[in-house]
Design an enzyme around this catalytic site. Structure first.
Site, PDB file in Angstrom:
ATOM      1  N   ASP A  36      47.289  47.875  26.862  1.00  0.00           N
ATOM      2  CA  ASP A  36      46.969  48.401  28.048  1.00  0.00           C
ATOM      3  C   ASP A  36      47.411  49.862  28.318  1.00  0.00           C
ATOM      4  O   ASP A  36      48.195  50.350  27.809  1.00  0.00           O
ATOM      5  CB  ASP A  36      47.624  47.451  29.503  1.00  0.00           C
ATOM      6  CG  ASP A  36      46.605  47.519  30.582  1.00  0.00           C
ATOM      7  OD1 ASP A  36      46.116  46.547  30.768  1.00  0.00           O
ATOM      8  OD2 ASP A  36      46.575  48.581  31.420  1.00  0.00           O
ATOM      9  N   ASP A  62      45.179  53.568  25.403  1.00  0.00           N
ATOM     10  CA  ASP A  62      44.003  53.953  26.306  1.00  0.00           C
ATOM     11  C   ASP A  62      42.589  53.386  25.547  1.00  0.00           C
ATOM     12  O   ASP A  62      42.333  54.201  24.472  1.00  0.00           O
ATOM     13  CB  ASP A  62      44.030  55.436  26.573  1.00  0.00           C
ATOM     14  CG  ASP A  62      42.975  56.066  27.572  1.00  0.00           C
ATOM     15  OD1 ASP A  62      42.281  55.302  27.912  1.00  0.00           O
ATOM     16  OD2 ASP A  62      43.022  57.211  27.909  1.00  0.00           O
ATOM     17  N   TYR A 179      28.637  51.390  37.120  1.00  0.00           N
ATOM     18  CA  TYR A 179      29.287  50.159  36.771  1.00  0.00           C
ATOM     19  C   TYR A 179      28.192  49.168  35.971  1.00  0.00           C
ATOM     20  O   TYR A 179      28.457  48.750  34.976  1.00  0.00           O
ATOM     21  CB  TYR A 179      30.245  49.278  37.954  1.00  0.00           C
ATOM     22  CG  TYR A 179      30.809  48.227  37.537  1.00  0.00           C
ATOM     23  CD1 TYR A 179      32.148  48.353  36.704  1.00  0.00           C
ATOM     24  CD2 TYR A 179      30.123  46.793  37.733  1.00  0.00           C
ATOM     25  CE1 TYR A 179      32.469  46.952  36.609  1.00  0.00           C
ATOM     26  CE2 TYR A 179      30.721  45.469  37.339  1.00  0.00           C
ATOM     27  CZ  TYR A 179      32.209  45.740  36.877  1.00  0.00           C
ATOM     28  OH  TYR A 179      32.614  44.583  36.370  1.00  0.00           O
ATOM     29  N   LYS A 183      27.988  47.877  32.025  1.00  0.00           N
ATOM     30  CA  LYS A 183      27.662  46.555  31.845  1.00  0.00           C
ATOM     31  C   LYS A 183      26.591  46.179  31.014  1.00  0.00           C
ATOM     32  O   LYS A 183      26.877  45.100  30.191  1.00  0.00           O
ATOM     33  CB  LYS A 183      28.337  45.465  32.959  1.00  0.00           C
ATOM     34  CG  LYS A 183      29.541  45.949  33.582  1.00  0.00           C
ATOM     35  CD  LYS A 183      30.773  45.434  32.333  1.00  0.00           C
ATOM     36  CE  LYS A 183      32.244  45.554  33.021  1.00  0.00           C
ATOM     37  NZ  LYS A 183      33.322  45.266  32.005  1.00  0.00           N
ATOM     38  N   THR A 214      40.632  39.124  41.369  1.00  0.00           N
ATOM     39  CA  THR A 214      41.500  39.925  40.640  1.00  0.00           C
ATOM     40  C   THR A 214      41.538  41.366  41.786  1.00  0.00           C
ATOM     41  O   THR A 214      41.029  41.292  42.510  1.00  0.00           O
ATOM     42  CB  THR A 214      41.033  40.475  39.399  1.00  0.00           C
ATOM     43  OG1 THR A 214      39.768  41.360  39.572  1.00  0.00           O
ATOM     44  CG2 THR A 214      40.535  39.339  38.540  1.00  0.00           C
ATOM     45  N   THR A 217      38.210  42.968  42.624  1.00  0.00           N
ATOM     46  CA  THR A 217      37.523  42.567  43.676  1.00  0.00           C
ATOM     47  C   THR A 217      38.055  42.366  44.913  1.00  0.00           C
ATOM     48  O   THR A 217      37.453  41.821  46.079  1.00  0.00           O
ATOM     49  CB  THR A 217      36.816  41.299  43.177  1.00  0.00           C
ATOM     50  OG1 THR A 217      37.834  40.278  42.921  1.00  0.00           O
ATOM     51  CG2 THR A 217      35.587  41.165  42.163  1.00  0.00           C
TER      52      THR A 217
HETATM   53  N1  LIG Z   1      36.887  40.471  38.491  1.00  0.00           N
HETATM   54  C1  LIG Z   1      35.559  40.501  38.358  1.00  0.00           C
HETATM   55  O1  LIG Z   1      35.108  39.940  39.352  1.00  0.00           O
HETATM   56  C2  LIG Z   1      34.965  40.819  37.306  1.00  0.00           C
HETATM   57  C3  LIG Z   1      33.632  40.503  37.172  1.00  0.00           C
HETATM   58  C4  LIG Z   1      33.010  40.765  36.056  1.00  0.00           C
HETATM   59  C5  LIG Z   1      33.350  41.528  35.088  1.00  0.00           C
HETATM   60  N2  LIG Z   1      34.795  41.931  35.231  1.00  0.00           N
HETATM   61  C6  LIG Z   1      35.352  42.792  34.147  1.00  0.00           C
HETATM   62  O2  LIG Z   1      36.539  42.206  33.578  1.00  0.00           O
HETATM   63  C7  LIG Z   1      37.460  43.225  33.062  1.00  0.00           C
HETATM   64  C8  LIG Z   1      38.685  43.106  33.814  1.00  0.00           C
HETATM   65  O3  LIG Z   1      38.593  43.333  35.095  1.00  0.00           O
HETATM   66  P1  LIG Z   1      39.672  42.683  35.951  1.00  0.00           P
HETATM   67  O4  LIG Z   1      38.789  42.111  37.016  1.00  0.00           O
HETATM   68  O5  LIG Z   1      40.756  41.693  35.403  1.00  0.00           O
HETATM   69  O6  LIG Z   1      40.408  43.907  36.674  1.00  0.00           O
HETATM   70  P2  LIG Z   1      42.227  44.329  36.608  1.00  0.00           P
HETATM   71  O7  LIG Z   1      42.239  45.647  37.142  1.00  0.00           O
HETATM   72  O8  LIG Z   1      42.906  43.255  37.042  1.00  0.00           O
HETATM   73  O9  LIG Z   1      42.336  44.413  35.046  1.00  0.00           O
HETATM   74  C9  LIG Z   1      41.906  45.435  34.320  1.00  0.00           C
HETATM   75  C10 LIG Z   1      42.928  45.856  33.303  1.00  0.00           C
HETATM   76  O10 LIG Z   1      42.442  47.056  32.352  1.00  0.00           O
HETATM   77  C11 LIG Z   1      43.097  47.958  32.515  1.00  0.00           C
HETATM   78  N3  LIG Z   1      42.653  49.301  32.021  1.00  0.00           N
HETATM   79  C12 LIG Z   1      41.820  50.114  32.785  1.00  0.00           C
HETATM   80  N4  LIG Z   1      41.492  51.278  32.280  1.00  0.00           N
HETATM   81  C13 LIG Z   1      41.969  50.957  30.927  1.00  0.00           C
HETATM   82  C14 LIG Z   1      41.918  52.047  29.842  1.00  0.00           C
HETATM   83  N5  LIG Z   1      41.280  53.199  30.079  1.00  0.00           N
HETATM   84  N6  LIG Z   1      42.629  51.678  28.943  1.00  0.00           N
HETATM   85  C15 LIG Z   1      43.183  50.535  28.768  1.00  0.00           C
HETATM   86  N7  LIG Z   1      43.333  49.704  29.644  1.00  0.00           N
HETATM   87  C16 LIG Z   1      42.566  49.876  31.123  1.00  0.00           C
HETATM   88  C17 LIG Z   1      44.005  47.963  33.646  1.00  0.00           C
HETATM   89  O11 LIG Z   1      45.431  48.820  33.518  1.00  0.00           O
HETATM   90  C18 LIG Z   1      44.251  46.573  33.851  1.00  0.00           C
HETATM   91  O12 LIG Z   1      45.388  45.884  33.334  1.00  0.00           O
HETATM   92  C19 LIG Z   1      36.639  44.651  33.477  1.00  0.00           C
HETATM   93  O13 LIG Z   1      35.993  45.061  32.447  1.00  0.00           O
HETATM   94  C20 LIG Z   1      35.747  43.945  34.758  1.00  0.00           C
HETATM   95  O14 LIG Z   1      34.636  44.881  34.895  1.00  0.00           O
HETATM   96  C21 LIG Z   1      35.689  41.711  36.184  1.00  0.00           C
END
Ligand SMILES: NC(=O)c1ccc[n+]([C@@H]2O[C@H](COP(=O)([O-])OP(=O)(O)OC[C@H]3O[C@@H](n4cnc5c(N)ncnc54)[C@H](O)[C@@H]3O)[C@@H](O)[C@H]2O)c1
Length: 275
Positions: A36, A62, A179, A183, A214, A217
């Site tokens: 992370d 990163d 976004y 995706k 999360t 959202t």
């Molecule tokens: N939550 C939803 O409804 C949802 C739906 C569809 C897709 N997603 C995708 O799932 C993935 C995770 O999202 P989430 O909902 O768990 O959000 P979240 O914010 O809980 O987790 C995202 C994680 O990614 C890390 N991160 C961000 N930028 C980074 C970087 N440059 N390098 C390394 N780590 C980085 C953050 O620090 C965090 O720990 C994302 O790609 C998001 O687009 C989420």
């Protein structure tokens, strides 16, 4: 113990879907590398796994850094002796997104609520640097992790890569311009990599989650009530999903139970696409 003896790298493992996946995989016997950009979050996840009797190690990464991605893959091999599974859960929903920074996200989304009334402004206001920032983390980040970890998998002649796309890969209303574009590209990248790596024994699949509870959202609560009702009407099950529901999907795709799946996208989305 469906992942006994496996080593899994999870980018974005510090929070949300990545954290839930790290915990689930460890409970199924995998040794887990949590990667992370936010060290405190990543270290916390690794600690949670170890507290539950699993085996995890944190590495700073990163997603947009070539060097960090190679160091992440090397860390898995040096720490646990191999690298069998990659889940790319690092991602952002908007420029300047910082997981856990609720105020920043709320402010960013609050400014954009007027796009419900004036949708053209979303295009007219768009800043190219903002667009590129989101594309870089979501798309380049997925590519770089797959490249770095894929090298070890190809050498070993086996492996499973699970990318995290979104319903936004196929549905333009499911997020802002950068976004949905990022995706959609992650989904095409997944299909492309599945073709390239199939004869090397590496499967590549995507998850396209719907709206999951999360940090990302939380801003849905800002949506005006009448629109929120309409929003949930588009989800036949009538609720957001929870991170464990994505972790379970990742577990299936990563495990040998999905041995004949590659180039596939699974949508845990409460039926969003079935209308
Ligand atoms: N939550 C939803 O409804 C949802 C739906 C569809 C897709 N997603 C995708 O799932 C993935 C995770 O999202 P989430 O909902 O768990 O959000 P979240 O914010 O809980 O987790 C995202 C994680 O990614 C890390 N991160 C961000 N930028 C980074 C970087 N440059 N390098 C390394 N780590 C980085 C953050 O620090 C965090 O720990 C994302 O790609 C998001 O687009 C989420």
């Amino acid at each position: 113990m469906r992942l006994e003896g496996k080593v899994a790298v999870i980018t974005g493992g510090g929070n949300g879907l990545g954290r839930a996946t790290a915990l689930r995989f460890a409970a199924e016997g995998a040794q887990v590398v949590v990667a992370d950009i936010i060290d405190e979050l990543g270290e916390e996840t690794a600690q949670m796994v170890n507290d539950e009797g699993g085996s995890a190690s944190f590495v700073h990464c990163d997603a947009v850094s070539v060097n960090d991605n190679h160091a992440m893959a090397a860390h898995a091999v040096a720490t646990f002796g191999g690298l069998d599974i990659l889940v790319t859960a690092a991602g952002v929903s908007h420029p300047g997104y910082k997981s856990g920074d609720q105020d920043a996200s709320v402010k960013w989304w609050a400014k954009r609520m007027d796009y419900f009334e004036s949708p053209a402004n979303e295009l007219l206001d768009l800043d190219l640097d903002d667009f590129r920032q989101v594309m870089a983390i979501n798309l380049d980040g997925t590519l770089l992790a797959a490249q770095a970890c894929g090298a070890h998998m190809v050498e070993a002649g086996q492996g499973s890569i699970v990318t995290i796309a979104s319903i936004a890969a196929k549905h333009p209303d499911a997020g802002p311009i950068p976004y949905v574009c990022s995706k959609s590209a992650v989904w095409m990248l997944t299909k492309k990599l599945s073709r390239l790596l199939a004869t090397s024994g590496v499967r590549v699949n995507a998850i396209g989650p719907g709206y999951i509870d999360t940090h990302m959202t939380k801003m849905i609560d800002l949506i005006p009530e009448e629109r929120l009702t309409q929003f949930f009407a588009n989800i036949p099950m009538g609720r957001k999903g929870v991170p464990d529901e994505i972790a379970n999907t990742a577990l299936f795709l990563a495990s040998d139970e999905a041995s004949y799946f590659t180039g596939e996208i699974l949508h845990p989305d409460g039926g969003y696409f079935t209308e």
